[in-house]
Design a protein around this motif. Structure first.
Motif, PDB file in Angstrom:
ATOM      1  N   THR A  76      70.012  51.018  34.116  1.00 49.98           N
ATOM      2  CA  THR A  76      68.989  50.924  33.070  1.00 49.98           C
ATOM      3  C   THR A  76      67.647  51.315  33.682  1.00 49.98           C
ATOM      4  N   TYR A  77      66.974  52.248  33.032  1.00 43.57           N
ATOM      5  CA  TYR A  77      65.720  52.781  33.561  1.00 43.57           C
ATOM      6  C   TYR A  77      64.679  52.795  32.446  1.00 43.57           C
ATOM      7  N   PRO A  78      63.438  52.424  32.756  1.00 46.73           N
ATOM      8  CA  PRO A  78      62.407  52.372  31.715  1.00 46.73           C
ATOM      9  C   PRO A  78      62.077  53.757  31.173  1.00 46.73           C
ATOM     10  N   ASP A  79      61.635  53.793  29.935  1.00 43.25           N
ATOM     11  CA  ASP A  79      61.208  55.044  29.316  1.00 43.25           C
ATOM     12  C   ASP A  79      59.801  55.358  29.818  1.00 43.25           C
ATOM     13  N   HIS A  80      59.738  56.072  30.915  1.00 46.09           N
ATOM     14  CA  HIS A  80      58.470  56.293  31.610  1.00 46.09           C
ATOM     15  C   HIS A  80      58.574  57.599  32.393  1.00 46.09           C
ATOM     16  N   ARG A  83      60.591  57.473  35.626  1.00 48.23           N
ATOM     17  CA  ARG A  83      61.985  57.028  35.660  1.00 48.23           C
ATOM     18  C   ARG A  83      62.844  57.941  36.539  1.00 48.23           C
ATOM     19  N   GLN A 453      52.867  48.498  30.982  1.00 46.61           N
ATOM     20  CA  GLN A 453      53.442  48.100  29.678  1.00 46.61           C
ATOM     21  C   GLN A 453      52.841  46.812  29.156  1.00 46.61           C
TER      22      GLN A 453
END
Length: 455
Positions: A76-80, A83, A453
């Motif tokens: 799982t990787y942040p929407d950034h 990433r 965030q």
């Protein structure tokens, strides 16, 4: 198809290009036309099998690509925008993992020089217990829980010393004897010497190993909500060893080859061992044991705060000096003190201002530290990423973001990092790619993204 061997190691070269031998080299020459495909493949496995046609070679490539893309998708990787750096670091950690045992090697190379032309050339093809807490934190942060489970099982399988303690490092199959030697007939990158195999630090006294193991399992237990039953005796022994060893000097987190000292980082990790041990014992319902261990944790904490802080409120390298050490950036990251404590801020800012070269962090000043070696070394990338995380912890979010952005710009064309960086040129130094650096990158980038965030 060609074979080469020295009677110990054997290789087999496959290709559909006509090959010839000239001296100690294999040569092939072919002029390709538009749309044409050719292949070369080198095999060194026991069976030395390999593709015989372009179609078979393409099949190998496609299966490899599918494996890695499927594995990466499990995280799982942040929407950034950053990433991609997290994904690349995750791939590095997986690539450095020996799947049969779950061991994570520090780097796949030996003797790449930390200082060109110098003697700081080490063999990093082993699994350090020190990496354990950072490994488990990083894997869980990215949702790679199966890999975390494998690493915990590797810890449980390790053969321990007579007193129940774990060594500071092991081979990928759990080997304890990592006796160091030099290959005097070889020279390394840019003529670097000596070329070493084995690592003489394997039997050093390093009191931080106990805390690293306990912190890693504590983090893992919070994520998985249980402690493997067969692991508890190992953990209890590490806590008892920390209780006996914390007053003794050691070689410290950087494995200095000088005289043993009372390093603050080692005392800190002994506190971690007692504190996490107490928390784990309480979760198991062993209240009396938890109280005993927590009482000793409080004693170690008081000793550090009394003897490990200089007159200006900055954590020192060891009890007999006021020299700085980047390992003290771990004080807030390991929750020894809250990030708003004045001593935490003073330490982070002192390291940022006084222990940097071109804005990048050194482990320590070699002219004020007895590490048993000569010469300078580059800035340590893990320390610079620790500074990013520490700055974020104390609320210096803009500065943390700027430093992180700069560090990310120094990655290789494949988004990989060595152990060190030459601040004046951005040149990578030391063994490569380095697991410790990528573990710290994941921590730093996660800190910065979380702060962005929340704002």
């Amino acid at each position: 198809m060609m074979d080469a061997t020295d009677d110990m190691t054997a290789f087999r070269l496959y290709s559909d290009i006509r090959m010839g031998i000239e001296g100690n080299r294999a040569h092939g020459r072919h002029t390709m036309t538009e749309g044409e495909k050719r292949f070369c493949a080198l095999s060194w496995t026991e069976g030395r099998g390999g593709p015989h046609t372009v179609e078979q070679a393409e099949g190998h490539m496609q299966r490899t690509s599918h494996f890695w893309r499927t594995w990466l998708a499990e995280g799982t990787y942040p929407d950034h925008p950053w990433r991609f750096h997290l994904q690349r670091s995750a791939l590095v950690l997986k690539g450095l993992t020996f799947m049969p045992t779950g061991a994570l090697v520090a780097a796949p190379t030996t003797s790449l020089p930390e200082t060109p032309g110098g003697e700081r050339n080490w063999d990093y093809r082993y699994c350090w217990m020190r990496d354990a807490s950072f490994t488990l934190w990083a894997l869980h942060a990215l949702g790679l829980n199966w890999e975390a489970d494998d690493f915990v099982q590797y810890l449980a399988d390790m053969e321990r010393n007579e007193d129940g303690s774990l060594q500071i490092m092991y081979g990928i199959k759990g080997q304890k004897d990592l006796t160091e030697s030099t290959l005097d007939h070889l020279k390394g990158y840019e003529g670097a010497r000596p070329v070493r195999i084995g690592n003489g630090a394997f039997n050093q006294r390093q009191n931080d190993v106990f805390g690293a193991v306990l912190d890693s399992v504590y983090l893992h237990s919070k994520k998985r909500d249980h402690i493997p039953e067969r692991l508890w005796p190992v953990l209890a022994d590490q806590v008892r060893c920390a209780a006996k060893a914390w007053k003794e000097p050691d070689q410290g987190i950087w494995e200095a080859r000088g005289e043993p000292r009372h390093y603050v980082s080692s005392k800190l990790m002994c506190w971690v061992a007692m504190d996490r041990g107490a928390r784990l014992a309480e979760r198991r319902g062993e209240g009396e044991q938890a109280d005993q261990w927590q009482a000793l944790a409080d004693e170690i904490r008081e000793d550090i705060l009394t003897r490990g802080v200089d007159k200006r409120g900055v954590f020192r390298q060891h009890y007999d000096t006021d020299a700085l050490d980047a390992s003290n950036l771990l004080v807030p990251l390991l929750r020894f003190l809250p990030p708003d404590d004045e001593r935490v801020r003073a330490t982070v800012m002192a390291i940022r201002e006084e222990l940097t070269d071109g804005g990048l962090v050194l482990r320590y000043r070699t002219d004020s530290t007895d590490d048993g070696l000569h010469g300078e070394e580059g800035t340590f990338l893990i320390c610079s990423f620790w500074l990013v995380s520490a700055l974020s912890e104390i609320g210096e979010h803009r500065e943390a973001e700027h430093l992180c952005e700069r560090l990310l710009s120094y990655s290789s064309p494949l988004e990989l990092y060595a152990e060190e960086l030459e601040a004046s040129s951005g040149r990578h130094l030391g063994n490569y790619p380095q697991a410790f650096t990528h573990l710290a990158l994941i921590n730093a980038v996660t800190h910065v993204i979380a702060a962005q965030q929340q704002s």
